[in-house]
Design a protein around this motif. Structure first.
Motif, short mmCIF file in Angstrom:
data_model
loop_
_atom_site.label_atom_id
_atom_site.label_comp_id
_atom_site.label_asym_id
_atom_site.label_seq_id
_atom_site.Cartn_x
_atom_site.Cartn_y
_atom_site.Cartn_z
N MET A 1 51.72 -0.55 48.61
CA MET A 1 52.43 0.34 47.70
C MET A 1 52.76 1.62 48.47
O MET A 1 51.91 2.22 49.10
N THR A 2 54.01 2.00 48.43
CA THR A 2 54.48 3.22 49.08
C THR A 2 55.05 4.11 47.98
O THR A 2 56.19 3.93 47.57
N CYS A 3 54.23 5.05 47.50
CA CYS A 3 54.71 5.82 46.35
C CYS A 3 54.38 7.30 46.41
O CYS A 3 54.83 8.06 45.56
N LYS A 4 53.62 7.73 47.39
CA LYS A 4 53.30 9.15 47.51
C LYS A 4 54.31 9.81 48.43
O LYS A 4 54.91 9.15 49.29
N LEU A 5 54.52 11.10 48.27
CA LEU A 5 55.54 11.82 49.02
C LEU A 5 55.44 11.57 50.52
O LEU A 5 56.42 11.19 51.16
N HIS A 6 54.27 11.78 51.09
CA HIS A 6 54.14 11.62 52.55
C HIS A 6 54.42 10.18 52.97
O HIS A 6 54.97 9.93 54.04
N GLY A 28 62.66 17.18 47.43
CA GLY A 28 63.35 17.56 46.20
C GLY A 28 63.73 16.35 45.37
O GLY A 28 63.54 16.34 44.14
N TYR A 29 64.26 15.32 46.01
CA TYR A 29 64.59 14.09 45.28
C TYR A 29 63.33 13.40 44.77
O TYR A 29 63.31 12.89 43.66
N PHE A 30 62.30 13.40 45.59
CA PHE A 30 61.05 12.76 45.20
C PHE A 30 60.50 13.40 43.92
O PHE A 30 60.02 12.69 43.03
N HIS A 31 60.59 14.70 43.81
CA HIS A 31 60.02 15.38 42.64
C HIS A 31 60.82 15.14 41.36
O HIS A 31 60.33 15.41 40.26
N THR A 32 62.03 14.59 41.48
CA THR A 32 62.77 14.22 40.27
C THR A 32 62.28 12.88 39.71
O THR A 32 62.56 12.55 38.57
N PHE A 33 61.58 12.13 40.55
CA PHE A 33 61.10 10.80 40.19
C PHE A 33 59.64 10.94 39.72
O PHE A 33 58.71 10.73 40.46
N HIS A 34 59.49 11.32 38.46
CA HIS A 34 58.16 11.54 37.89
C HIS A 34 57.38 10.23 37.78
O HIS A 34 57.93 9.20 37.43
N HIS A 35 56.09 10.30 38.10
CA HIS A 35 55.18 9.16 37.95
C HIS A 35 55.61 7.95 38.78
O HIS A 35 55.53 6.81 38.32
N ALA A 36 56.04 8.21 40.01
CA ALA A 36 56.51 7.13 40.88
C ALA A 36 55.42 6.08 41.10
O ALA A 36 55.70 4.87 41.04
N CYS A 37 54.20 6.50 41.35
CA CYS A 37 53.12 5.54 41.61
C CYS A 37 52.79 4.72 40.37
O CYS A 37 52.55 3.51 40.46
N LYS A 38 52.81 5.35 39.22
CA LYS A 38 52.54 4.62 37.98
C LYS A 38 53.60 3.54 37.77
O LYS A 38 53.28 2.40 37.45
N LYS A 95 61.90 -3.68 51.32
CA LYS A 95 62.54 -3.06 50.16
C LYS A 95 61.47 -2.61 49.16
O LYS A 95 61.40 -3.08 48.03
N ALA A 96 60.67 -1.66 49.60
CA ALA A 96 59.63 -1.09 48.74
C ALA A 96 60.30 -0.34 47.59
O ALA A 96 61.24 0.42 47.81
N PRO A 97 59.84 -0.55 46.36
CA PRO A 97 60.54 -0.01 45.19
C PRO A 97 60.76 1.50 45.18
O PRO A 97 61.88 1.96 44.97
N VAL A 98 59.72 2.29 45.41
CA VAL A 98 59.88 3.75 45.31
C VAL A 98 60.79 4.29 46.40
O VAL A 98 61.74 5.02 46.10
N PRO A 99 60.59 3.94 47.67
CA PRO A 99 61.54 4.43 48.68
C PRO A 99 62.97 3.97 48.41
O PRO A 99 63.92 4.72 48.65
N PHE A 100 63.13 2.76 47.87
CA PHE A 100 64.47 2.26 47.57
C PHE A 100 65.14 3.17 46.53
O PHE A 100 66.30 3.57 46.71
N VAL A 101 64.43 3.51 45.48
CA VAL A 101 64.99 4.39 44.45
C VAL A 101 65.29 5.78 45.04
O VAL A 101 66.35 6.35 44.77
N ILE A 102 64.39 6.30 45.86
CA ILE A 102 64.61 7.62 46.46
C ILE A 102 65.86 7.60 47.33
O ILE A 102 66.69 8.52 47.26
N VAL A 103 66.04 6.57 48.14
CA VAL A 103 67.23 6.46 48.97
C VAL A 103 68.47 6.42 48.08
O VAL A 103 69.47 7.09 48.35
N LEU A 104 68.43 5.64 47.01
CA LEU A 104 69.58 5.58 46.09
C LEU A 104 69.88 6.96 45.50
O LEU A 104 71.05 7.37 45.44
N LEU A 105 68.86 7.66 45.06
CA LEU A 105 69.06 8.99 44.47
C LEU A 105 69.73 9.93 45.46
O LEU A 105 70.60 10.73 45.07
N THR A 106 69.36 9.85 46.73
CA THR A 106 69.94 10.76 47.72
C THR A 106 71.41 10.46 47.98
O THR A 106 72.13 11.32 48.46
#
Length: 108
Positions: A1-6, A28-38, A95-106
């Motif tokens: 699971m890859t879901c924390k900022l670092h 900045g984009y990461f902080h728009t994605f609330h509860h990413a790990c959950k 294609k880890a879910p959280v990084p994928f969403v972050i890339v899309l958001l950017t």
């Protein structure tokens, strides 16, 4: 699971997915994605199946709706997500879910 900022920053740096953005921009984009790990735990997926990216599209739309004024539609986000499946493949990135969403958001 890859879901924390670092972890997300390390991931996108390792695979050269967002080399044009600073760590602060990604944060900045990461902080728009609330509860990413959950969310990541709830979907029980280590990699996104690009034939079934509805869950990614829905989450991206949800994050956009909560964080930004935008006019993106589900079909538009779907097309961008499908294109980024190819980007992740070219980078040989999982294609880890959280990084994928972050890339899309950017990129939206």
């Amino acid at each position: 699971m890859t879901c924390k900022l670092h972890e997300v920053i390390d991931f996108v740096r390792q695979y050269h997915l967002l080399d044009d953005l600073s760590d602060e921009d990604i944060e900045g984009y990461f902080h728009t994605f609330h509860h990413a790990c959950k969310w990541d735990k709830e979907i029980h997926s280590h990699d996104i199946d690009c034939d079934e990216i509805g869950i990614i599209v829905d989450k991206t739309k949800e994050v956009l709706d909560e964080a930004y004024e935008h006019e993106y539609t589900i079909p538009q986000i779907y097309e961008v997500a499908k294109a980024f499946c190819g980007v992740f493949d070219a980078a040989k990135a999982p294609k880890a879910p959280v990084p994928f969403v972050i890339v899309l958001l950017t990129r939206l």
